[in-house]
Design a protein around this motif. Structure first.
Motif, PDB file in Angstrom:
ATOM      1  N   GLU A  70     -12.912 -11.909  -3.968  1.00 57.12           N
ATOM      2  CA  GLU A  70     -11.676 -11.766  -4.753  1.00 57.12           C
ATOM      3  C   GLU A  70     -10.453 -12.166  -3.931  1.00 57.12           C
ATOM      4  N   PHE A  71     -10.527 -11.915  -2.619  1.00 57.63           N
ATOM      5  CA  PHE A  71      -9.355 -12.149  -1.772  1.00 57.63           C
ATOM      6  C   PHE A  71      -9.243 -13.600  -1.296  1.00 57.63           C
ATOM      7  N   ALA A  72     -10.311 -14.375  -1.435  1.00 60.19           N
ATOM      8  CA  ALA A  72     -10.352 -15.732  -0.867  1.00 60.19           C
ATOM      9  C   ALA A  72      -9.109 -16.572  -1.164  1.00 60.19           C
ATOM     10  N   PRO A  73      -8.595 -16.607  -2.408  1.00 61.46           N
ATOM     11  CA  PRO A  73      -7.405 -17.433  -2.666  1.00 61.46           C
ATOM     12  C   PRO A  73      -6.188 -17.000  -1.852  1.00 61.46           C
ATOM     13  N   TYR A  74      -6.067 -15.711  -1.572  1.00 64.11           N
ATOM     14  CA  TYR A  74      -4.908 -15.218  -0.834  1.00 64.11           C
ATOM     15  C   TYR A  74      -5.066 -15.434   0.668  1.00 64.11           C
ATOM     16  N   ALA A  75      -6.330 -15.466   1.128  1.00 63.39           N
ATOM     17  CA  ALA A  75      -6.573 -15.774   2.530  1.00 63.39           C
ATOM     18  C   ALA A  75      -6.079 -17.178   2.839  1.00 63.39           C
ATOM     19  N   GLY A  76      -6.260 -18.089   1.862  1.00 61.19           N
ATOM     20  CA  GLY A  76      -5.779 -19.459   2.039  1.00 61.19           C
ATOM     21  C   GLY A  76      -4.271 -19.555   2.124  1.00 61.19           C
ATOM     22  N   GLN A  77      -3.585 -18.529   1.640  1.00 64.15           N
ATOM     23  CA  GLN A  77      -2.114 -18.492   1.698  1.00 64.15           C
ATOM     24  C   GLN A  77      -1.610 -17.798   2.958  1.00 64.15           C
ATOM     25  N   LEU A 117      -2.199 -14.646   3.773  1.00 67.47           N
ATOM     26  CA  LEU A 117      -1.940 -13.222   3.576  1.00 67.47           C
ATOM     27  C   LEU A 117      -3.062 -12.372   4.184  1.00 67.47           C
ATOM     28  N   LEU A 118      -2.752 -11.127   4.484  1.00 66.10           N
ATOM     29  CA  LEU A 118      -3.718 -10.211   5.085  1.00 66.10           C
ATOM     30  C   LEU A 118      -4.321  -9.292   4.025  1.00 66.10           C
ATOM     31  N   PRO A 119      -5.644  -9.035   4.095  1.00 61.14           N
ATOM     32  CA  PRO A 119      -6.227  -8.039   3.189  1.00 61.14           C
ATOM     33  C   PRO A 119      -6.041  -6.643   3.770  1.00 61.14           C
ATOM     34  N   GLY A 120      -5.864  -5.669   2.893  1.00 58.11           N
ATOM     35  CA  GLY A 120      -5.743  -4.296   3.364  1.00 58.11           C
ATOM     36  C   GLY A 120      -5.881  -3.327   2.211  1.00 58.11           C
ATOM     37  N   ARG A 121      -6.155  -2.082   2.532  1.00 62.77           N
ATOM     38  CA  ARG A 121      -6.289  -1.058   1.491  1.00 62.77           C
ATOM     39  C   ARG A 121      -5.123  -0.093   1.564  1.00 62.77           C
ATOM     40  N   VAL A 167       1.556  -0.679 -11.076  1.00 64.33           N
ATOM     41  CA  VAL A 167       2.223  -0.444  -9.802  1.00 64.33           C
ATOM     42  C   VAL A 167       1.164  -0.227  -8.712  1.00 64.33           C
ATOM     43  N   VAL A 168       1.564  -0.440  -7.470  1.00 66.60           N
ATOM     44  CA  VAL A 168       0.653  -0.231  -6.350  1.00 66.60           C
ATOM     45  C   VAL A 168       0.256   1.247  -6.289  1.00 66.60           C
ATOM     46  N   CYS A 169      -1.040   1.493  -6.077  1.00 67.16           N
ATOM     47  CA  CYS A 169      -1.573   2.853  -6.102  1.00 67.16           C
ATOM     48  C   CYS A 169      -2.497   3.071  -4.908  1.00 67.16           C
ATOM     49  N   THR A 170      -2.588   4.308  -4.469  1.00 66.35           N
ATOM     50  CA  THR A 170      -3.529   4.646  -3.407  1.00 66.35           C
ATOM     51  C   THR A 170      -4.945   4.249  -3.831  1.00 66.35           C
ATOM     52  N   GLY A 171      -5.614   3.505  -2.961  1.00 70.05           N
ATOM     53  CA  GLY A 171      -6.953   3.007  -3.262  1.00 70.05           C
ATOM     54  C   GLY A 171      -6.978   1.537  -3.609  1.00 70.05           C
ATOM     55  N   ASP A 172      -5.822   0.954  -3.929  1.00 74.00           N
ATOM     56  CA  ASP A 172      -5.764  -0.476  -4.233  1.00 74.00           C
ATOM     57  C   ASP A 172      -6.116  -1.312  -3.006  1.00 74.00           C
ATOM     58  N   TRP A 173      -6.687  -2.489  -3.256  1.00 75.37           N
ATOM     59  CA  TRP A 173      -6.830  -3.515  -2.221  1.00 75.37           C
ATOM     60  C   TRP A 173      -5.699  -4.516  -2.424  1.00 75.37           C
ATOM     61  N   ALA A 174      -4.960  -4.786  -1.356  1.00 75.64           N
ATOM     62  CA  ALA A 174      -3.729  -5.556  -1.472  1.00 75.64           C
ATOM     63  C   ALA A 174      -3.739  -6.788  -0.580  1.00 75.64           C
ATOM     64  N   ALA A 175      -2.913  -7.754  -0.975  1.00 79.36           N
ATOM     65  CA  ALA A 175      -2.639  -8.936  -0.153  1.00 79.36           C
ATOM     66  C   ALA A 175      -1.245  -8.759   0.426  1.00 79.36           C
ATOM     67  N   VAL A 176      -1.167  -8.647   1.747  1.00 85.00           N
ATOM     68  CA  VAL A 176       0.076  -8.281   2.420  1.00 85.00           C
ATOM     69  C   VAL A 176       0.565  -9.428   3.291  1.00 85.00           C
ATOM     70  N   GLU A 177       1.876  -9.581   3.348  1.00 85.77           N
ATOM     71  CA  GLU A 177       2.458 -10.591   4.238  1.00 85.77           C
ATOM     72  C   GLU A 177       2.133 -10.256   5.689  1.00 85.77           C
ATOM     73  N   PRO A 178       1.784 -11.274   6.508  1.00 86.95           N
ATOM     74  CA  PRO A 178       1.412 -11.008   7.895  1.00 86.95           C
ATOM     75  C   PRO A 178       2.588 -10.570   8.758  1.00 86.95           C
ATOM     76  N   ASP A 179       3.804 -10.898   8.343  1.00 88.91           N
ATOM     77  CA  ASP A 179       4.988 -10.497   9.102  1.00 88.91           C
ATOM     78  C   ASP A 179       6.173 -10.440   8.152  1.00 88.91           C
ATOM     79  N   GLY A 180       7.327 -10.122   8.684  1.00 80.36           N
ATOM     80  CA  GLY A 180       8.524 -10.040   7.853  1.00 80.36           C
ATOM     81  C   GLY A 180       9.197  -8.697   8.006  1.00 80.36           C
TER      82      GLY A 180
END
Length: 371
Positions: free
Chosen positions: A30-37, A39-43, A76-89
């Motif tokens: 599921e995260f593959a498209p965002y890895a190409g951008q 972005l970092l995966p995280g929970r 909205v973002v909720c506890t337990g979600d898997w998210a695509a996060v910016e690596p910095d900023g």
């Protein structure tokens, strides 16, 4: 549930870190498209005031949630979600959340009757019920309806079992709850003495469990026991009614030493249904099964001829309390759905007219007999 077939020795550092939080091949796909951008995966392990803590391979990052559809309470973002996060900023942002596998949703107490998501991507919904107070079977049924609707496997945990030292009395209490919870495991535990915790830990290991219940149900004490350390604050409950103040004020996701993760939640005073007809049907499976034998497919199980449900009441096969609880939850759920679905509102009005016509005809027939 977590993918137990993952071979951690062949995983990258990032995958090994996230595997403890439930990362598997499905999430990676599921995260593959965002890895190409880039972005970092995280929970998401905690959300508060428009920001969240996200566990990633780089540690726990603080991120802003403004990009994730803030106007929709169910997205909205909720506890337990898997998210695509910016690596910095500065600030760092959550760019999106992956599609949820399950979601525990209740109705808010606002007049708008919005849905509120309490936890995402949950495998087990633990309904904690204190034995320090009289059992409220109707409330347990309400929790279970939402749990079944979420897509998680519910289980009922009767806490503070040490307060019922007589094993026969305890067995009767467990039996009462089992009657109200068909198809649901019911465990009695004492976090104080460690009784039943090994069984509960084995049931919820290897997945994500959410801990639900009223204030004073012993959730924080139970969470500490499952986590193996005093992570959650604990407060004494009132002797008069077994209730307590809110100890947990946010939803937190924590790793259990035996495997799997636990989401602790604040005590829930109100547990409104939110489009939970399937969940209600699961909780009252025996009524749904009986209803298949009714003469009319739209039988209201009240005074219709050939009603198999009423017949079961008459023979004692079905407790009256169960039918009353079923009716109450079905009516409540119908009202909630009707507020957002014009078709359902029209069906309700049609049903009211039909019943009104039946009542009018009955009154006219009665008057005719009197004359």
């Amino acid at each position: 549930m977590f993918n137990a077939s993952l071979n951690t020795s062949s995983l990258s550092h990032a995958q090994q870190v996230l595997a403890a939080y439930g990362w598997d091949a499905g999430w990676e796909g599921e995260f593959a498209p965002y890895a190409g951008q880039g972005l970092l995966p995280g929970r998401v392990v905690r959300v508060d005031r428009g920001q969240c803590d996200v566990v990633t391979a780089d540690g726990i990052l603080r991120a802003d949630t403004a990009f994730v559809t803030p106007h929709d309470p169910l997205r909205v973002v909720c506890t337990g979600d898997w998210a695509a996060v910016e690596p910095d900023g500065n600030p760092r942002y959550v760019r999106t959340c992956l599609p949820r596998r399950t979601a525990f949703v209740r109705s808010t107490s606002s007049k708008r009757s919005e849905g509120q998501i309490l936890a995402a991507n949950v495998d087990h919904a633990i309904v904690a019920v204190s034995l320090a107070a009289e059992l409220d079977l109707a409330r347990i049924e309400r929790f279970l309806a939402l749990a079944w609707e979420s897509g998680a496997q519910p289980l009922v945990v009767l806490t503070k079992a040490d307060l019922v030292p007589d094993p026969v009395s305890l067995a009767y209490l467990v039996q009462d709850v089992e009657t109200a919870a068909p198809g649901v495991p019911v465990l009695s535990v004492s976090a104080e003495h460690g009784e039943g915790l090994d069984v509960l830990g084995a049931v919820v290991s290897g997945g994500t469990a959410v801990l639900l219940g009223q204030s004073g149900a012993g959730k924080s004490t139970l969470a500490n026991a499952l986590l193996g350390e005093d992570v959650m604050d604990v407060q004494a409950t009132r002797d008069v009614d077994g209730k307590g103040r809110h100890t947990t004020t946010t939803r937190n996701l924590l790793v259990m030493p035996g495997g799997g993760v636990l989401i602790d939640t604040p005590g829930l005073r109100g547990v409104g249904l939110w489009d939970a007809s399937t969940g209600v049907g699961q909780v009252f499976a025996e009524i749904e099964e009986l209803a298949r034998g009714c003469r009319f497919h739209d039988c209201a199980h009240e005074s219709e001829p050939g009603c198999a449900v009423v017949a079961a009441i008459d023979t004692g096969e079905l407790p009256v309390r169960r039918l009353e609880s079923y009716r109450k939850l079905m009516r409540e759920n119908q009202r909630i759905v009707a507020k957002t679905d014009a078709r359902v509102r029209a069906e309700i009005r049609k049903e009211w007219k039909r019943r009104g016509a039946i009542g009018k005809a009955a009154m006219e027939a009665k008057r005719g007999r009197v004359r």
